[in-house]
Scaffold this active site. Structure first.
Site, PDB file in Angstrom:
ATOM      1  N   LYS A 122      50.327 -95.753  57.583  1.00 26.84           N
ATOM      2  CA  LYS A 122      49.926 -96.840  57.634  1.00 26.84           C
ATOM      3  C   LYS A 122      50.814 -98.095  58.257  1.00 26.84           C
ATOM      4  O   LYS A 122      51.030 -98.706  58.529  1.00 26.84           O
ATOM      5  CB  LYS A 122      49.970 -96.876  55.616  1.00 26.84           C
ATOM      6  N   ASP A 140      44.904 -99.272  53.844  1.00 27.21           N
ATOM      7  CA  ASP A 140      45.527-100.100  52.347  1.00 27.21           C
ATOM      8  C   ASP A 140      44.471 -99.852  51.830  1.00 27.21           C
ATOM      9  O   ASP A 140      43.124 -99.395  51.526  1.00 27.21           O
ATOM     10  CB  ASP A 140      45.696-101.646  52.859  1.00 27.21           C
TER      11      ASP A 140
END
Ligand code: SF4
Length: 211
Positions: A122, A140
């Protein structure tokens, strides 16, 4: 409707309703500041991270400053973001590795990025997309929740979701998909109380059809 067709419609609607929402929500002035802000954003809101980094980046003005920081002092400086002991270790370790292996520069390569302490896919994708403009999908909490609700993903695992989305979303939408979905998650598809009656994605949403 085929899933790729649906993904295309979703991205067209996101572009229509969030045309301006293509700027990263984490305040930063250079690559290493975004790297640190993204590490701090784990389990924390972007707004809170921005409050903390406002003072943090005035106090620690370089990668070297973070690499040589007193760990207990750094912990206190980032405490409001939560999980501050781990995050302080990661930030210090990350900056030490940037200096020892990459001349203090943030790399763009995914393997190099994910080899840094505290940096998963991420965070690496935030850097690749926002700093280097390399097509990448950031998964996310909003992307995970909303992609599953829409039926564009079928997993709880962020890495699996990233690869599922890469197969169906047009490549030129990858970077802004995350930013637009965050905007949608904050304003309409809220985690606890999605406002489905006013959602422009309603006709495409698996979750609302099941209700
Ligand atoms: S219809 Fe409801 S659940 Fe589906 S994306 Fe919109 S707000 Fe979220």
């Amino acid at each position: 409707m085929k899933i790729k067709e649906k993904a295309l419609k979703v991205t067209e609607l996101l572009d229509k309703y969030y045309p301006e929402d293509i700027k990263c929500y984490l305040d930063h002035s250079n690559p290493w500041q975004l790297l640190i802000a993204t590490i701090l954003s784990a389990q924390c809101t972007d707004d809170r991270v921005n409050i903390v980094t406002k003072n943090l980046f005035k106090k620690y003005k370089s990668v070297e400053a973070f690499a040589s920081a007193d760990i207990l002092e750094l912990e206190q400086d980032i405490k409001p973001t939560g999980f501050y002991r781990n995050k302080a270790q990661h930030i210090k370790g990350c900056c030490q590795k940037l200096l020892s292996e990459y001349k203090g520069e943030v790399p763009s390569d995914i393997e190099k990025l994910t080899s840094l302490p505290g940096v998963g896919r991420k965070t690496a994708n935030v850097i690749r997309g926002n700093i280097f403009n390399i097509e990448s999908i950031v998964v996310d909490t909003h992307v995970k929740r909303i992609s599953n609700k829409l039926g564009l993903a079928k997993s709880e695992d962020p890495v699996k979701i990233e690869f599922e989305l890469m197969k169906i979303l047009p490549k030129d939408t990858w970077i802004r998909y995350n930013i637009q979905v965050i905007a949608h998650g904050r304003s309409i598809c809220k985690a606890r109380s999605p406002k489905c009656e006013e959602c422009f994605l309603r006709e495409l949403c698996n979750w609302v059809k099941r209700k």
